[in-house]
Design an enzyme around this catalytic site. Structure first.
Site, PDB file in Angstrom:
ATOM      1  N   GLY A 198       0.785  -1.520  -0.098  1.00 47.43           N
ATOM      2  CA  GLY A 198       0.169  -0.126  -0.064  1.00 47.43           C
ATOM      3  C   GLY A 198       0.684   1.324  -0.206  1.00 47.43           C
ATOM      4  N   ILE A 210       6.391  -3.672  10.560  1.00 54.39           N
ATOM      5  CA  ILE A 210       5.716  -2.292  11.714  1.00 54.39           C
ATOM      6  C   ILE A 210       3.788  -2.379  11.358  1.00 54.39           C
ATOM      7  CG2 ILE A 210       7.606  -0.602  10.599  1.00 54.39           C
ATOM      8  CD1 ILE A 210       6.354   0.584   9.063  1.00 54.39           C
ATOM      9  N   ALA A 211       3.555  -3.417  11.248  1.00 57.15           N
ATOM     10  CA  ALA A 211       2.187  -4.113  10.238  1.00 57.15           C
ATOM     11  C   ALA A 211       1.337  -3.584  11.700  1.00 57.15           C
ATOM     12  CB  ALA A 211       2.398  -4.588   9.286  1.00 57.15           C
ATOM     13  N   ARG A 212       1.526  -5.221  12.038  1.00 54.77           N
ATOM     14  CA  ARG A 212       0.330  -4.947  13.052  1.00 54.77           C
ATOM     15  C   ARG A 212       0.976  -6.474  13.911  1.00 54.77           C
ATOM     16  NH1 ARG A 212      -1.346  -0.719  13.552  1.00 54.77           N
ATOM     17  NH2 ARG A 212      -3.902   0.016  13.850  1.00 54.77           N
ATOM     18  N   GLU A 264      -0.187  -6.752  22.437  1.00 54.84           N
ATOM     19  CA  GLU A 264       1.029  -5.650  22.586  1.00 54.84           C
ATOM     20  C   GLU A 264      -0.385  -4.526  24.005  1.00 54.84           C
ATOM     21  OE1 GLU A 264       1.842  -4.181  18.957  1.00 54.84           O
ATOM     22  OE2 GLU A 264       0.335  -1.609  19.384  1.00 54.84           O
ATOM     23  N   HIS A 287       5.897   0.581  19.584  1.00 55.05           N
ATOM     24  CA  HIS A 287       4.211   1.065  18.153  1.00 55.05           C
ATOM     25  C   HIS A 287       4.915   2.528  18.155  1.00 55.05           C
ATOM     26  CE1 HIS A 287       0.247  -0.205  16.270  1.00 55.05           C
ATOM     27  NE2 HIS A 287       1.495   0.723  16.193  1.00 55.05           N
ATOM     28  N   ILE A 288       6.110   2.790  17.856  1.00 55.37           N
ATOM     29  CA  ILE A 288       6.404   4.479  17.391  1.00 55.37           C
ATOM     30  C   ILE A 288       6.362   4.826  15.437  1.00 55.37           C
ATOM     31  CG2 ILE A 288       7.061   4.750  19.816  1.00 55.37           C
ATOM     32  CD1 ILE A 288       9.845   4.812  18.577  1.00 55.37           C
TER      33      ILE A 288
END
Ligand code: GLV
Length: 328
Positions: free
Chosen positions: A156, A238-240, A269, A287-288
């Site tokens: 994406g 860095i997705a989920r 998390e 998660h930054i």
């Protein structure tokens, strides 16, 4: 006429609260308290709209009590905290915050890739622990980035941003796999070639995950996929959380099935798989990826604009289930 009632679930920029207050009666959580599900449902009972962050869950149970709710505006591009089917069935609009975080998140994807490949945090811990007494030829030798093969799973907007950085900035060969192939123009711009998932896993020197979470992408990377990767490869998520089987990854890092990983998101998390904390070859961040102040302000402003656009003109900017609007 009385103003619509809005709940803001977490502390956000005071200027965004002030803007919302021009249009709405606002219950804000500027103390950033942690609410139980019962409190969350109680506060939503009399609200017409809610400003959520990626951790505030809207599901059938919540919707059953929040009977006045018309819109949930998420200050995140990902929206796996929303049960979209239940929201659509209840006639509740969902919006997210795309585009404004694309470049910042792609920057971070690259930062994590570089920190992982060049063992930045591991070597810093060594230095801070006072262990650096002399130079040696292989001390913290990592992997090259320039000229290597960058694999991207999920192509994406953010995936494309990472591809551009890799191809144009670092002369990387870029391969990707996605549910649908990009059009030829975009592929050329990103200098990216479409490959099967298997080919991606086998060929990438650095594999970056940027696909959305859904039941279909749950554990898209597990023991079998990790076994296909090169023993010298690095994996960046860095997705989920939940896209990677974190237990399988911790084992693969310990056994050197792959060289290293950089993780910004985790299953369950903010709790982490305990094994990930004990393997040295992983860079961990909380998660930054979208966390710069200008980008976080843009995300919060877009969520606020969605609420304002919806209530003033029935025109939210980034609806996820626009069928709900048509039925109004
Ligand atoms: C962050 O993870 C987002 O979805 O915006």
């Amino acid at each position: 006429m009385s103003k619509p009632k809005i709940l803001v679930a977490r502390a956000i920029f005071p200027e965004v609260i002030a803007r919302l207050e021009q249009h709405f009666e606002v219950q804000a959580n500027q103390q950033d308290q942690t609410w139980s599900k019962a409190q969350w449902m109680e506060y939503l009972k009399d609200k017409d709209g809610v400003f959520t962050t990626g951790t505030d869950r809207i599901d059938a149970e919540v919707l059953a009590v929040a009977t006045r709710l018309k819109i949930c505006a998420n200050m995140a591009v990902g929206y796996n905290n929303f049960d979209i089917a239940a929201m659509t069935a209840a006639g509740v609009l969902a919006t997210n915050a795309p585009d404004v975080l694309t470049e910042t998140t792609a920057d971070f994807g690259f930062a994590l890739l570089m920190a992982t490949a060049r063992r930045v945090t591991e070597s810093e811990h060594y230095l801070r622990a006072g262990k650096w007494t002399r130079w040696s030829y292989d001390m913290f030798a990592g992997s090259d980035i320039h000229g290597t093969t960058l694999g991207i799973l999920g192509m994406g907007r953010i995936g494309q941003g990472i591809a551009r950085r890799g191809a144009h900035g670092f002369g990387m060969k870029v391969i990707y796999h996605n549910r649908s192939r990009l059009d030829a123009g975009l592929e050329a711009e990103c200098k990216a070639s479409y490959v099967s998932k298997e080919e991606l896993l086998k060929s990438a020197d650095h594999l970056v995950l940027v696909l959305p979470y859904s039941p279909a992408s749950h554990h898209a990377i597990g023991a079998a996929e990790l076994a296909l990767m090169k023993p010298t490869a690095n994996l960046i998520n860095i997705a989920r959380g939940g896209i990677v089987d974190d237990a399988a990854l911790a084992a693969a890092l310990r056994n050197k099935t792959i060289a290293a990983a950089g993780l910004d998101v985790f299953e369950g998390e903010p709790k982490l798989n305990a094994d990930l904390l004990t393997v040295p070859n992983v860079v961990l961040t909380p998660h930054i990826a979208s966390a710069t102040m200008p980008t976080r302000l843009a995300m919060a402003s877009l969520a606020a604009d969605n609420l304002i656009g919806f209530f003033t003109e029935n025109k939210p900017l980034t609806p996820l289930n626009p069928a709900v609007l048509a039925s109004k």
